[in-house]
Structures are given as C-alpha cells and as structure tokens.
Design an enzyme around this catalytic site. Structure first.
Site, PDB file in Angstrom:
ATOM      1  N   HIS A  44       0.855  -1.181   0.000  1.00 19.28           N
ATOM      2  CA  HIS A  44       0.000   0.000   0.000  1.00 19.28           C
ATOM      3  C   HIS A  44       0.896   1.237   0.000  1.00 19.28           C
ATOM      4  CE1 HIS A  44      -2.824   2.965   1.756  1.00 19.28           C
ATOM      5  NE2 HIS A  44      -3.815   2.148   1.430  1.00 19.28           N
ATOM      6  N   GLN A  67      -4.572  -4.907   7.111  1.00 20.26           N
ATOM      7  CA  GLN A  67      -5.588  -5.782   6.540  1.00 20.26           C
ATOM      8  C   GLN A  67      -5.672  -7.114   7.265  1.00 20.26           C
ATOM      9  OE1 GLN A  67      -7.844  -5.113   4.233  1.00 20.26           O
ATOM     10  NE2 GLN A  67      -7.070  -3.078   3.743  1.00 20.26           N
ATOM     11  N   LYS A 108     -10.379  -0.246  10.539  1.00 18.66           N
ATOM     12  CA  LYS A 108     -10.585  -1.489   9.805  1.00 18.66           C
ATOM     13  C   LYS A 108     -10.975  -2.637  10.740  1.00 18.66           C
ATOM     14  CE  LYS A 108      -7.175  -0.220   6.269  1.00 18.66           C
ATOM     15  NZ  LYS A 108      -8.106   0.151   5.196  1.00 18.66           N
ATOM     16  N   CYS A 120      -4.832   2.633  -3.632  1.00 11.84           N
ATOM     17  CA  CYS A 120      -3.615   3.134  -2.963  1.00 11.84           C
ATOM     18  C   CYS A 120      -2.455   2.158  -3.146  1.00 11.84           C
ATOM     19  CB  CYS A 120      -3.856   3.406  -1.487  1.00 11.84           C
ATOM     20  SG  CYS A 120      -5.048   4.713  -1.172  1.00 11.84           S
ATOM     21  N   ASP A 159       3.147  -4.637   8.491  1.00 14.15           N
ATOM     22  CA  ASP A 159       1.932  -3.846   8.339  1.00 14.15           C
ATOM     23  C   ASP A 159       0.746  -4.806   8.431  1.00 14.15           C
ATOM     24  OD1 ASP A 159      -0.275  -2.435   7.505  1.00 14.15           O
ATOM     25  OD2 ASP A 159       0.632  -1.661   5.671  1.00 14.15           O
TER      26      ASP A 159
END
Length: 400
Positions: free
Chosen positions: A120, A200, A223, A358, A197
């Site tokens: 991303h 998600q 999220k 993105c 990261d």
C-alpha cells in the site's frame, strides 16, 4: 446457498436499515461499527471527559486510568509481551511515518530498505521519500503472478547493507495471505529492523506478537470495527530504544527550557499533544468485545462467503487479480471500465471499491489501470452475495 450472519445483529448502522437495501462490500477500506464501540464512545463523552496524564482533579484521573487501561487491553488483544511498548497514532499511515522518521538517524547513504511489490502507498511512500532524502537504496521484492511473495528470493536479497524490511501481512489488492516468518527470521539474523503492516490481516486473524517475530507491528482501528483516527505502533522492548521522537509538543516532555529539552521514554515521548482519548478507549472496548466472539466460526463464515464470491466471478469469466485466499477479491470485467461498473453497482446499493486502491505501482506492474474490489467481514451474509451478483449481472447487460 443460505448463510446468515449471527454477528450482523451487533451492527446498528446501515446494515440494520433494510429499507436502504445497502450491501456493504467495502470493509477493506473501513468496517462498520458494532454497538459495543458506540456505547463506549457515548459513555466516555457523557461521564469521563477530561485530558489525560496532566490533571490532578478526579475527572482527569479517571480519564487517565481509562486511557492507560485501553493501552493494556489493546496490547493484550495483540498478544504482545508485557515489556513491549504500544504507541498511539492517527492510523497505520502515521505509524509507518513515525517509524520511518524515528529510525532515520541510524541510516546513511548506501543503506538498503526492502519492501514488497504489493505494498500500500502507506508502506511505500514514507520509505521511498526517506531513500531519496538520504540516498538510500529501496529494493522492491518481487511477487509471483499469484501474488505470492517469493520468500526464498527475498531472503537471498538480504545483505550487510540491509537495514529495514517493511512488509504487509496481507495485500489490500491481492488478498493473498502467506507465512512471512522465515523472511522475518532471516532478517533478524542479519540485524535488519523488521516492520509488519497488519492493517488488513489483523481483521481476519487475531495477531499473536509473541509468535510473530518482528521488531515493529502497525495496524488501524477503523478497519478493526473501531473508531476512525486511531492507529498503533507496537515496538519490541529490544527495538524501541532505537527510536527518536519525530513530533514535538506538550505531554512528551520530562524537562523543557528555551534552548534545550529532555523527553519522556516511549510511549509518552512519542505521543505529543492531546491524543484521541475517546476513540482509543472505544477501540479497546471494540477489541474486548471481539474477544468474546468465536474467531474460528467467523473465519469459517468469511471463508465460505469468499469462496462464493470467487466461484461467482469465475462463472462470469471475470479477470481475478492474483490468487486471493483471504476475505477480499479484486477483479475486472472484460471490456468494461472498473469505474463505470462500480458506479452502476453503487446505484443499486452495492458498495464496492474501484480504482488503484492506494497501490498504484502494483496495478501498473500488472498492466492494469485499476480494478474493482469486493471485501468481506463478519456481518456479511449470503444475501449480500446474491444481491451483489444480481446487480453485477444487470450492470454487465448495460455495459457489455
């Protein structure tokens, strides 16, 4: 297939408004909010409004206790070690920018930062710009056509010049989950700082940071069914000492004069100004609520819906990007622009995402101008999927 969601009842927003016939298939962008989160926000604003860490009155003391209890609860949900340090930010993007600037003083020209090809922009642009500013090397680790990162190749790229490995646990475009631990282990042996990261991935599999051997871990509240404007940076005890403050202001100061200052250690030394107190407390309440649910049942529910989406898209000869195996699918319809299709779906009450998500370099690498994305959460049900395909078929009749 008839598959209701037993968790949908806990979400009182647009999902409960049957008259709107709204189908929310954009949870990878942001999730709908449960009543537990809303109740926590209301309770704070009704009963506990005060700033934290700086007042001697009782409201300030109560707010501080609630705030620091939230920090402890969030660490517990992450299954982190008690000695690890949790720093609050505005989101995953700010967490990565914080880390980028906080480590910059260790880097010099010729040092290497490694990322994956599917990152991303939030986990690309901070490192890209740091590399430009300091004359560093930014190495992009390739992926296979399925979206699977070539782990053995990535390990082979580690060298004495490598200083930072920053990698997403789940791409927001490809949706392909895999085991990153061999790469993280190899990087650790080389003395490379590692960032995962989890923006998600954390939504679909509760992190276990006692098992995931990385130096830094980031994710976002919004999220994870929590409020907007809250992110976390979890730093290992062994790694947090390498960081220098990157923003300056109130709250973070141990001693301040006109020409010099001393700062508090992490986490407070990295949280200048008034934090998003209510949202952080509500985020912890959301995670505490999530802990009461059957995560295995949720995972199975999402997997069943995911398969139904994949099967339906394949039956319609849609172009599926990569080999998604977790909660989202990005696709294109032959000879149809993704934006046109998204517009017609939206007019029928189907919320999907269209564009480059993105991740523009990834889409360019795949020779795509953009794509549509369907992303799932615990509150989706088979009726959502049926409505999506009915709307898709009607849209394709118009556009093809």
């Amino acid at each position: 297939m008839s598959l209701p969601s037993p968790w949908r009842q806990f979400f009182p927003g647009i999902l409960a408004l049957d008259t709107q016939q709204q189908v929310w298939l954009d949870s990878a962008a942001t999730a709908q909010k449960p009543q537990a989160m809303i109740d926590s926000l209301c309770q704070h604003y009704k009963n506990t409004v005060a700033n934290v860490h700086r007042a001697q009155h009782q409201p300030g003391e109560r707010a501080t206790r609630s705030f620091e209890a939230a920090r402890k609860d969030i660490k517990h949900w992450l299954q982190a070690d008690p000695q690890d340090v949790l720093i609050f930010t505005k989101g995953t993007t700010e967490s990565i920018n914080l880390l980028c600037q906080a480590l910059a003083h260790h880097l010099q020209a010729g040092d290497e930062i490694l990322i994956s090809a599917y990152e991303h922009h939030a986990n690309l642009l901070p490192w890209q710009q740091l590399a430009k500013n300091l004359n560093l090397t930014l190495t992009v680790l390739p992926m296979e056509p399925t979206g699977h990162l070539d782990i053995e190749y990535a390990i082979a790229q580690l060298s004495t010049r490598s200083r930072i490995l920053a990698i997403s646990a789940l791409s927001n475009v490809i949706g392909h989950s895999q085991n990153l631990q061999p790469l993280l282990n190899a990087a650790q042996k080389q003395g490379v700082w590692t960032l995962v990261d989890g923006a998600q991935a954390a939504v679909h599999q509760r992190p276990n940071l006692q098992l995931l051997d990385c130096d830094f871990y980031v994710c976002s509240s919004h999220k994870l069914y929590g409020p907007d404007g809250v992110g976390i940076l979890l730093a290992r005890e062994r790694s947090v000492r390498a960081l220098r403050p990157w923003q300056f202001g109130g709250e973070m100061v141990r001693h301040c004069g006109y020409h010099n200052a001393e700062f508090l250690p992490a986490p407070l030394g990295f949280e200048p100004g008034t934090p998003s107190i209510a949202n952080i407390i509500a985020f912890a309440a959301t995670l505490n609520w999530l802990k009461t649910l059957d995560i295995h049942a949720i995972a199975q529910h999402e997997a069943t819906l995911h398969k139904a989406v994949l099967d339906g898209l394949r039956a319609r000869d849609m172009q599926i990007i990569g080999s998604p195996n977790c909660a989202l699918v990005s696709f294109n319809a032959p000879n149809v622009h993704h934006a046109d299709l998204a517009l017609l779906l939206g007019e029928q009450g189907i919320a999907v995402r269209a564009g480059h998500h993105c991740a523009m370099p990834l889409l360019q690498h795949l020779n795509l101008a953009g794509a549509l994305r369907v992303s799932l959460a615990m509150y989706n049900n088979s009726n959502d999927i049926d409505q999506f395909f009915n709307a898709l078929d009607q849209s394709l009749e118009i556009l093809q």
